[in-house]
Motif scaffolding. Structure first.
Motif, PDB file in Angstrom:
ATOM      1  N   MET A 237      -7.166  -2.710   8.496  1.00 40.96           N
ATOM      2  CA  MET A 237      -8.131  -3.394   7.540  1.00 40.96           C
ATOM      3  C   MET A 237      -8.767  -2.526   6.493  1.00 40.96           C
ATOM      4  SD  MET A 237      -7.785  -6.331   9.198  1.00 40.96           S
ATOM      5  CE  MET A 237      -9.240  -7.390   8.905  1.00 40.96           C
ATOM      6  N   THR A 238      -8.301  -1.324   6.563  1.00 35.25           N
ATOM      7  CA  THR A 238      -8.911  -0.388   5.485  1.00 35.25           C
ATOM      8  C   THR A 238      -8.415  -0.715   3.840  1.00 35.25           C
ATOM      9  OG1 THR A 238      -7.282   1.222   5.897  1.00 35.25           O
ATOM     10  CG2 THR A 238      -9.334   1.719   6.812  1.00 35.25           C
ATOM     11  N   ARG A 239      -9.309  -0.254   3.099  1.00 32.00           N
ATOM     12  CA  ARG A 239      -8.886  -0.485   1.799  1.00 32.00           C
ATOM     13  C   ARG A 239      -8.695   0.895   1.001  1.00 32.00           C
ATOM     14  NH1 ARG A 239     -13.477  -2.233   3.098  1.00 32.00           N
ATOM     15  NH2 ARG A 239     -15.380  -1.650   1.997  1.00 32.00           N
ATOM     16  N   GLY A 240      -7.636   1.061  -0.016  1.00 26.59           N
ATOM     17  CA  GLY A 240      -7.792   2.012  -0.835  1.00 26.59           C
ATOM     18  C   GLY A 240      -6.902   3.338  -0.507  1.00 26.59           C
ATOM     19  N   ILE A 241      -5.926   2.940   0.416  1.00 27.43           N
ATOM     20  CA  ILE A 241      -5.060   4.124   0.790  1.00 27.43           C
ATOM     21  C   ILE A 241      -4.093   4.249  -0.424  1.00 27.43           C
ATOM     22  CG2 ILE A 241      -3.406   2.734   2.151  1.00 27.43           C
ATOM     23  CD1 ILE A 241      -3.202   5.271   3.963  1.00 27.43           C
ATOM     24  N   SER A 242      -3.890   5.548  -0.633  1.00 27.27           N
ATOM     25  CA  SER A 242      -2.805   5.820  -1.610  1.00 27.27           C
ATOM     26  C   SER A 242      -1.670   6.935  -1.220  1.00 27.27           C
ATOM     27  CB  SER A 242      -3.450   6.855  -2.907  1.00 27.27           C
ATOM     28  OG  SER A 242      -3.958   8.104  -2.453  1.00 27.27           O
ATOM     29  N   ILE A 243      -0.653   7.015  -1.985  1.00 26.54           N
ATOM     30  CA  ILE A 243       0.576   7.822  -1.083  1.00 26.54           C
ATOM     31  C   ILE A 243      -0.019   9.191  -0.782  1.00 26.54           C
ATOM     32  CG2 ILE A 243       2.790   8.762  -1.938  1.00 26.54           C
ATOM     33  CD1 ILE A 243       3.210   6.311  -3.782  1.00 26.54           C
ATOM     34  N   ASN A 244      -0.545   9.695  -2.032  1.00 27.44           N
ATOM     35  CA  ASN A 244      -1.200  10.877  -1.735  1.00 27.44           C
ATOM     36  C   ASN A 244      -1.962  10.999  -0.440  1.00 27.44           C
ATOM     37  OD1 ASN A 244      -1.333  13.142  -2.652  1.00 27.44           O
ATOM     38  ND2 ASN A 244      -2.381  13.019  -4.710  1.00 27.44           N
ATOM     39  N   GLU A 268       5.629  -0.096  -0.020  1.00 31.76           N
ATOM     40  CA  GLU A 268       6.974   0.614   0.552  1.00 31.76           C
ATOM     41  C   GLU A 268       6.957   2.264   0.462  1.00 31.76           C
ATOM     42  OE1 GLU A 268      10.613  -0.604  -1.153  1.00 31.76           O
ATOM     43  OE2 GLU A 268      11.508   0.926  -0.220  1.00 31.76           O
ATOM     44  N   PRO A 269       6.340   2.725  -0.541  1.00 28.78           N
ATOM     45  CA  PRO A 269       6.455   4.135  -0.730  1.00 28.78           C
ATOM     46  C   PRO A 269       5.585   4.736   0.431  1.00 28.78           C
ATOM     47  CG  PRO A 269       6.211   3.170  -3.034  1.00 28.78           C
ATOM     48  CD  PRO A 269       6.006   2.072  -2.040  1.00 28.78           C
ATOM     49  N   ILE A 291       2.185  -5.238   2.615  1.00 31.76           N
ATOM     50  CA  ILE A 291       2.240  -5.880   1.400  1.00 31.76           C
ATOM     51  C   ILE A 291       3.528  -6.785   1.071  1.00 31.76           C
ATOM     52  CG2 ILE A 291       2.522  -5.654  -1.139  1.00 31.76           C
ATOM     53  CD1 ILE A 291       0.866  -3.401  -1.053  1.00 31.76           C
ATOM     54  N   ARG A 292       3.208  -8.007   0.884  1.00 26.76           N
ATOM     55  CA  ARG A 292       4.459  -9.160   0.772  1.00 26.76           C
ATOM     56  C   ARG A 292       5.240  -8.564  -0.392  1.00 26.76           C
ATOM     57  NH1 ARG A 292       2.314 -15.119   0.209  1.00 26.76           N
ATOM     58  NH2 ARG A 292       1.325 -14.369   2.164  1.00 26.76           N
ATOM     59  N   LEU A 296       7.143  -3.531   4.561  1.00 20.74           N
ATOM     60  CA  LEU A 296       8.005  -3.253   5.468  1.00 20.74           C
ATOM     61  C   LEU A 296       9.525  -4.041   5.345  1.00 20.74           C
ATOM     62  CD1 LEU A 296       8.126  -1.269   7.748  1.00 20.74           C
ATOM     63  CD2 LEU A 296       7.401  -2.966   9.088  1.00 20.74           C
ATOM     64  N   ASN A 297      10.579  -3.225   5.221  1.00 30.35           N
ATOM     65  CA  ASN A 297      11.875  -3.739   5.365  1.00 30.35           C
ATOM     66  C   ASN A 297      12.918  -3.332   6.275  1.00 30.35           C
ATOM     67  OD1 ASN A 297      12.946  -1.467   4.287  1.00 30.35           O
ATOM     68  ND2 ASN A 297      12.275  -2.173   2.059  1.00 30.35           N
ATOM     69  N   ASP A 298      14.041  -4.011   6.441  1.00 32.51           N
ATOM     70  CA  ASP A 298      14.832  -3.723   7.457  1.00 32.51           C
ATOM     71  C   ASP A 298      15.482  -2.286   7.276  1.00 32.51           C
ATOM     72  OD1 ASP A 298      14.690  -6.276   7.565  1.00 32.51           O
ATOM     73  OD2 ASP A 298      16.960  -6.826   7.186  1.00 32.51           O
ATOM     74  N   GLU A 299      15.329  -1.809   6.049  1.00 30.75           N
ATOM     75  CA  GLU A 299      15.838  -0.243   6.092  1.00 30.75           C
ATOM     76  C   GLU A 299      14.981   0.786   6.622  1.00 30.75           C
ATOM     77  OE1 GLU A 299      15.889   1.226   1.965  1.00 30.75           O
ATOM     78  OE2 GLU A 299      16.460   3.267   3.060  1.00 30.75           O
TER      79      GLU A 299
END
Lengths: 415, 179
Positions: A237-244, A268-269, A291-292, A296-299
């Motif tokens: 439930m946190t907000r603001g996470i980035s790839i970095n 996804e990234p 995220i819709r 998360l996907n099958d791969e």
């Protein structure tokens, strides 16, 4: 003239507002209500000089007697004692032993008594386990707490004051300090970034951390990444996470055993970063609610299943992109999996989910919302070996479960 | 006839009790005798005895002077040590919070004036008797239970910072410039 009035305000008032009773009323009317003896003049020469008839009517000698009678602390006839701590020069070590017999609330009032008590109580090991749950806190509170010898700190549901700030110097000193906190529960505290920095920047030894519901920007993530021994991390439930930010946390924290990253807006990234850095130490994972359309996907599940053989508890709920291939992956991999949650994964075919019945290690399966009510009976018949839909919540990396007074096994109750 | 029933009791005591006795002289020249097991509770005294090389033969001839403890406190301490000399070794406290129950006998023993209690604590600290220290501190700690800071100031007789400052100022003023 102005200098003169500053030095002798009473004279000034008496001259200028001679007719105005309101200005001079304070003396006789306020005293019975608020006994402020410090403000009241002792000598009768001083202020009953002017024209106010009401002031003249007061006998100051009477009021002096009242002062004797109603001193705020000492009572009449109370035996006056010498301060034994000062008289015998009781060393701090003994005071510390005395304080070890006190509960925290008594210790707090003892710390307000004098400076020696505060200094000793501040360093007391009584604070090893501190519970500030659901209390109002300010930045000053947090900085003071960080200076104490705390190992287990619970701030869950605390009510932080977002406005009051400490001065720059105290903040900087706190940023440079270190703390010995190992277990930190910040769930639902809703702290500002500054307050999070005060708490997390000094931490190097964290083993378990919950930042549920707080901001998780890059600054906070870099603080979290300093704790290489982190075993359980809850960023749900946190907000603001980035790839970095994700890269900082998951590349440096290699010892994670439990990770709860549910409902924190993982795209996804970011998920790819998380999964790339997962080690086989991981035992429990919760990745529900990504995220819709871009989550998360099958791969990704396939990539992740190749790395984490020791997983026992997996929660992939609320990921609409997951299809039947995931069930096949789960069947083939994860030899130690016992708990599996696939709630509300609507893209999965119940006819395929049923095959999980023959996975030997699996015991608990939660598929809330995947099966229609009409088919539920049939589903339960086909999954006769499993315990279906027995758990409503997932407690991966959570400090407490079921409102128990423990966080990560540490008792928060005082005897 | 009256002596006979007492004999077996003494014998039982003799079996358990080590006959070695030591003499201690307090600061105001009161003499106390204390048994070996009891004196072992005080690390300071026991170190002293081993260092002085006192044995069963010469122990009573060489009394140990304890300058820092007066007779009244020494009496309490000797009573306490004799009472607890056969207690089992307590396990080390892993938790900082001391979770022991104060026995009734010790509560009675320690229900004394504040002043005496603090003197006793300092004496205990000097003689290094861990158990008595814990008990004394528990008694003092119990006084502070459920009290406000103001009540604590009255109980322990501690002035507030403002009062303290005023006292110091008056003390420094009183000699006057001439004195």
């Amino acid at each position: 003239m102005s200098r003169f009035t500053a030095r002798f305000p009473s004279t000034f008032e008496d001259k200028d507002d001679s007719g105005d009773e309101n200005k001079t009323v304070f003396a006789d009317e306020s005293i019975p209500v608020f006994p402020c003896y410090n403000l009241y003049p002792r000598s009768s020469k001083l202020s009953v000089s002017g024209n106010s008839a009401r002031l003249k009517s007061i006998s100051l000698n009477d009021n002096n007697d009242i002062e004797e009678d109603t001193l705020p602390i000492r009572r009449i006839g109370a035996r006056k004692r010498d301060n034994p701590f000062k008289k015998y020069q009781v060393p701090d070590e003994i005071v510390d032993v005395i304080f070890s017999n006190l509960r925290k609330r008594d210790l707090l009032s003892a710390m307000q008594v004098c400076q020696q008590f505060y200094a000793v109580g501040h360093l007391s090991r009584n604070w090893t386990t501190t519970d500030v749950m659901e209390r109002p806190i300010t930045e000053l509170t947090l900085i003071t707490l960080m200076k104490r010898k705390i190992r287990v700190l619970r701030l869950a549901g605390a009510k932080p004051d977002p406005i009051s700030r400490v001065n720059v110097r105290m903040f900087a000193a706190c940023m440079l300090g270190t703390s010995r906190i190992e277990f930190l529960d910040l769930s639902r505290a809703n702290l500002t970034v500054r307050q999070l920095l005060i708490l997390l920047k000094p931490c190097r030894k964290l083993q378990c951390l919950s930042v549920e519901g707080n901001v998780l920007d890059d600054q906070v993530a870099s603080c979290i990444s300093d704790n290489k021994n982190l075993r359980e991390l809850d960023i749900s439930m946190t907000r603001g996470i980035s790839i970095n930010g994700a890269r900082m946390i998951f590349q440096k924290c290699n010892n994670l055993e439990q990770l709860n990253a549910s409902w924190c807006g993982l795209s996804e990234p970011i998920l790819r970063v998380v999964i790339d850095n997962i080690t086989d130490k991981l035992r429990k994972l919760n990745l529900s609610g990504s995220i819709r359309e871009n989550g998360l996907n099958d791969e990704l599940v396939d990539a992740f299943s190749a790395k984490a053989d020791n997983i026992t508890d997996l929660d992939l709920s609320d990921n609409g992109q997951l299809g039947d291939a995931v069930v096949a992956t789960i069947m083939a991999r994860f030899p130690k999996l016992t708990h599996l949650s696939l709630n509300r994964c609507y893209a999965m075919d119940p006819n395929i989910i049923v095959h999980l019945n023959i996975k030997p290690s699996l015991i608990y399966l939660n598929v809330h919302g995947c099966i229609t009510d009409n088919n539920m009976k049939l589903f339960l018949q086909m999954c006769d070996r499993l315990k279906c839909n027995t758990q409503l919540f997932n407690f991966t990396a959570k400090p407490t479960s079921n409102n128990a007074p423990f966080i990560w096994g540490h008792n928060m109750l005082e005897y | 006839m009256s002596v006979e029933p007492e004999v077996p009791i003494v014998q039982v005591e003799e079996v358990r009790e080590n006959p070695v006795l030591y003499k201690i002289i307090s600061s105001d020249n009161h003499v106390f005798t204390i048994s070996e097991h009891a004196v072992k509770l005080s690390k300071t005294l026991w170190d002293l005895i081993t260092n002085l090389g006192l044995t069963a033969e010469n122990a009573l001839d060489n009394p140990i002077p304890v300058e820092n403890v007066n007779g009244k406190n020494m009496e309490t301490i000797v009573q306490f040590c004799e009472r607890h000399k056969y207690d089992e070794e307590e396990p080390e406290y892993t938790n900082y919070i001391r979770e022991f129950v104060l026995p009734e006998w010790d509560r009675q023993l320690l229900s004394i004036d504040n002043e005496e209690l603090f003197q006793l604590i300092l004496a205990t600290n000097y003689l290094d008797i861990q158990k008595l220290m814990d008990y004394c501190c528990r008694v003092i700690g119990d006084m502070a239970k459920d009290k406000t800071p103001e009540e604590l100031r009255i109980i322990y007789g501690i002035p507030t910072d403002a009062e303290d400052d005023a006292l110091e100022r008056s003390a420094s003023d009183s000699p006057g410039p001439s004195g």
